[in-house]
Structures are given as structure tokens and as C-alpha cells.
Write an enzyme that holds these catalytic residues in place. Structure first.
Site, mmCIF file in Angstrom:
data_model
loop_
_atom_site.group_PDB
_atom_site.id
_atom_site.type_symbol
_atom_site.label_atom_id
_atom_site.label_comp_id
_atom_site.label_asym_id
_atom_site.label_seq_id
_atom_site.Cartn_x
_atom_site.Cartn_y
_atom_site.Cartn_z
ATOM 1 N N ASP A 67 19.909 56.404 71.747
ATOM 2 C CA ASP A 67 19.549 57.752 72.062
ATOM 3 C C ASP A 67 18.188 58.063 72.367
ATOM 4 O O ASP A 67 17.447 57.038 72.258
ATOM 5 C CB ASP A 67 19.944 58.643 70.710
ATOM 6 C CG ASP A 67 19.468 57.903 69.251
ATOM 7 O OD1 ASP A 67 18.870 57.009 69.459
ATOM 8 O OD2 ASP A 67 20.107 58.139 68.391
ATOM 9 N N ASN A 136 23.047 62.820 56.990
ATOM 10 C CA ASN A 136 24.215 63.784 56.980
ATOM 11 C C ASN A 136 25.429 62.834 57.363
ATOM 12 O O ASN A 136 26.282 63.350 58.033
ATOM 13 C CB ASN A 136 24.009 65.043 57.675
ATOM 14 C CG ASN A 136 23.610 64.520 59.062
ATOM 15 O OD1 ASN A 136 23.453 63.440 59.391
ATOM 16 N ND2 ASN A 136 23.357 65.180 60.012
ATOM 17 N N HIS A 138 25.316 60.745 60.183
ATOM 18 C CA HIS A 138 25.131 60.663 61.655
ATOM 19 C C HIS A 138 25.029 59.407 62.016
ATOM 20 O O HIS A 138 24.423 58.617 61.296
ATOM 21 C CB HIS A 138 24.298 61.698 62.456
ATOM 22 C CG HIS A 138 23.022 61.343 62.287
ATOM 23 N ND1 HIS A 138 21.923 62.324 62.491
ATOM 24 C CD2 HIS A 138 22.149 60.111 62.190
ATOM 25 C CE1 HIS A 138 20.626 61.940 62.466
ATOM 26 N NE2 HIS A 138 20.874 60.452 62.175
ATOM 27 N N GLU A 143 26.579 64.134 65.472
ATOM 28 C CA GLU A 143 26.164 64.773 64.172
ATOM 29 C C GLU A 143 27.549 65.357 63.727
ATOM 30 O O GLU A 143 28.480 65.456 64.489
ATOM 31 C CB GLU A 143 25.167 65.992 64.615
ATOM 32 C CG GLU A 143 24.050 65.798 65.110
ATOM 33 C CD GLU A 143 22.934 65.432 64.115
ATOM 34 O OE1 GLU A 143 23.531 64.796 62.991
ATOM 35 O OE2 GLU A 143 21.808 65.628 64.373
HETATM 36 C C1 F6R Z 1 18.081 56.538 65.845
HETATM 37 C C2 F6R Z 1 19.291 56.784 65.507
HETATM 38 C C3 F6R Z 1 19.675 57.655 64.295
HETATM 39 C C4 F6R Z 1 18.982 56.895 63.004
HETATM 40 C C5 F6R Z 1 19.001 57.793 61.709
HETATM 41 C C6 F6R Z 1 18.400 56.942 60.598
HETATM 42 O O1 F6R Z 1 18.220 55.870 67.205
HETATM 43 O O2 F6R Z 1 20.437 56.855 66.276
HETATM 44 O O3 F6R Z 1 21.066 57.527 63.873
HETATM 45 O O4 F6R Z 1 19.238 55.516 62.945
HETATM 46 O O5 F6R Z 1 18.720 58.844 61.854
HETATM 47 O O6 F6R Z 1 16.949 57.168 60.881
HETATM 48 P P1 F6R Z 1 15.936 56.607 59.742
HETATM 49 O O7 F6R Z 1 16.213 54.880 60.108
HETATM 50 O O8 F6R Z 1 14.720 56.874 60.380
HETATM 51 O O9 F6R Z 1 16.285 56.755 58.499
#
Ligand code: F6R
Length: 241
Positions: A67, A136, A138, A143
Site C-alpha cells: 500500500d 482494527n 485491517h 479496512e
Molecule cells: C502497512 C500495512 C498496514 C500495517 C498495519 C500495522 O503496509 O499494510 O496494514 O501493517 O497498520 O502497522 P504497524 O506495524 O505500524 O503497527
């Protein structure tokens, strides 16, 4: 689902790096799906070290990132382009032409999304997809909601995601409201998936992912349906299992 629980973040990072290294050693032209965020930073640091030592060669590896924020140029320090260069690509011998990251600033974003999915298919699909998980539930920026999308698409970020990611920005107002993300279909088609989670804030999402209903309200719960999904968790992330 295979679940590996380790003591702490250091062990999680070491195990995750071994997992990725094994994939690249087995298949020198492996297609890796990569995640950003704080969780994989330690894994990337170790992969860079393994590359420096000559244990893992990235010269044939092809990468697709999950992403990117909409509206941030690749040079922006909080863009995922910048993150990947900073944490991995500047430190390993991956070929620039083999790196793919969604363009959050593409002029024709719908066309870009289609081309991104075509590029993944043309590379033969993803051999190993690395995932983090949002508080959450995701994965990528898929989401929670009433429906999930199969292909790469633009998404409105959830309020929890904006809040969680505001720690990287000067204020929550600066967090982009939209992102481009690989869809659930692209993630689920990966031949193997490795999800990493560290810390208490992820414990509830991990519980729902592992033992809750498969539901669009917790996108990571779909990993229950994947044949080769492995979770590496530290004790805190696994504390509600
Ligand atoms: C990032 C991504 C997100 C993160 C998630 C956790 O490329 O796809 O799904 O993996 O938001 O983020 P952290 O590791 O910062 O807690």
C-alpha cells in the site's frame, strides 16, 4: 493457520527474517509482497544484515508493496516509498526495476490499480506475502466494513487507522485520508502469508483473527481460509489466545 509465539519483538524480527531468507534461498527469483509500518522494521534490519553477510541474495527478487498513502510524493518522509528505501531497498542488492510500490499520486489511479494487479499476475503471483495487522484487524489497508475488495483499489482510511498512524506525523490532521492498497484477493492468492504482530494493542485483533468469525468486520480473519498462513506473534500480541 500456523502460530508461532516468541518472547519479544527482537525474537519476532529474527524469526521473520529467517522465514523470508528461507524463501529467497529456496527460490532466488521469489516474488515478495512487502508491508510497511513499525512491525517489520526489525525484520528488514536483519534482512539487510543477511544480505551484507552474503547469506541472502536479493538480485533476482521481485517485490510488490501492499500500500501507499494517496497524495504523498515518494520523497515525503512518511510515504511508504521513502520507508522502503530507508529500511530495506537502500541496504540490499534488489534491482530497482524489480521494485513495485503503489503510486498514491498517480494521475489515473483506476488505471494504475488495474496495471498493478496485472503486474503481480505477470510476475507469477506472490510467493510470500508479509503482513502487519491494524488494531482494527485491517491487513494492507483493507479496512473493516460491509464489503471487501478483491483487487488493488483506493480506500478511505478508518478513523482508528488515522489515529494509530498519526504517531508518524506532526499531527493527526497531516495523516492522508486515503490510500491505495492491494485488495483481499491479491493477498489471499499469495502462495504463503506471514503475518507479524507485536504488543498488547494487537492482542484483540489477533484473537479475532485466529478464533473469531470470518467476517468483513475483521479483514484479517479471512486468513483462516488460507492454506499456508503463518503468524509470528510476541507474547503480548498472543496474550488473548
Ligand atoms: C502497512 C500495512 C498496514 C500495517 C498495519 C500495522 O503496509 O499494510 O496494514 O501493517 O497498520 O502497522 P504497524 O506495524 O505500524 O503497527
Amino acid at each position: 493457520m500456523k502460530i508461532i509465539v516468541v518472547e519479544d519483538y527482537e525474537q519476532l524480527s529474527a524469526k521473520a527474517a529467517q522465514f523470508v531468507a528461507a524463501q529467497v534461498i529456496l527460490k532466488s527469483h521469489a516474488v515478495l509482497g512487502l508491508a510497511t509500518g513499525s512491525t517489520p522494521e526489525g525484520m528488514y534490519r536483519r534482512l539487510a544484515q543477511l544480505n551484507r553477510e552474503g547469506t541472502v541474495d536479493f538480485s533476482g527478487v521481485i517485490t510488490f508493496n501492499l500500500d501507499e498513502y494517496c497524495g504523498l510524493p515518494p520523497s515525503h518522509p512518511q510515504s511508504y516509498h521513502y520507508y522502503m528505501n530507508h529500511h530495506l531497498f537502500n541496504h540490499v542488492n534488489v534491482r530497482p526495476e524489480n521494485i513495485h510500490i503503489p503510486a498514491g499520486d498517480a494521475a489515473d489511479i483506476a488505471a494504475f490499480c488495474r496495471e498493478y494487479d496485472q503486474a503481480i499476475a505477470a510476475a507469477g503471483g506472490i510467493d510470500l506475502q508479509i503482513l502487519g495487522i491494524g488494531v482494527n484487524g485491517h491487513i494492507g489497508f483493507n479496512e473493516p466494513g460491509n464489503c471487501l475488495h478483491a483487487g488493488t483499489h483506493v480506500v478511505d482510511l478508518a478513523a482508528e487507522t488515522i489515529e494509530a498512524n498519526s504517531r508518524f506525523f506532526a499531527s493527526p490532521d497531516e495523516v492522508p485520508r486515503q490510500a491505495v492498497t492491494m485488495g483481499m484477493g491479491s493477498i489471499m492468492r499469495a502462495k504463503r502469508i506471514l503475518l507479524l504482530a507485536s504488543g498488547k494493542s494487537k492482542a484483540e485483533a489477533i484473537k479475532e483473527t485466529v478464533s473469531g468469525k470470518v467476517t468483513t468486520a475483521v479483514p484479517a480473519s479471512f486468513l483462516q481460509l488460507h492454506r499456508k498462513a503463518t503468524l509470528i506473534l510476541d507474547k503480548e500480541a498472543a496474550s488473548l489466545l
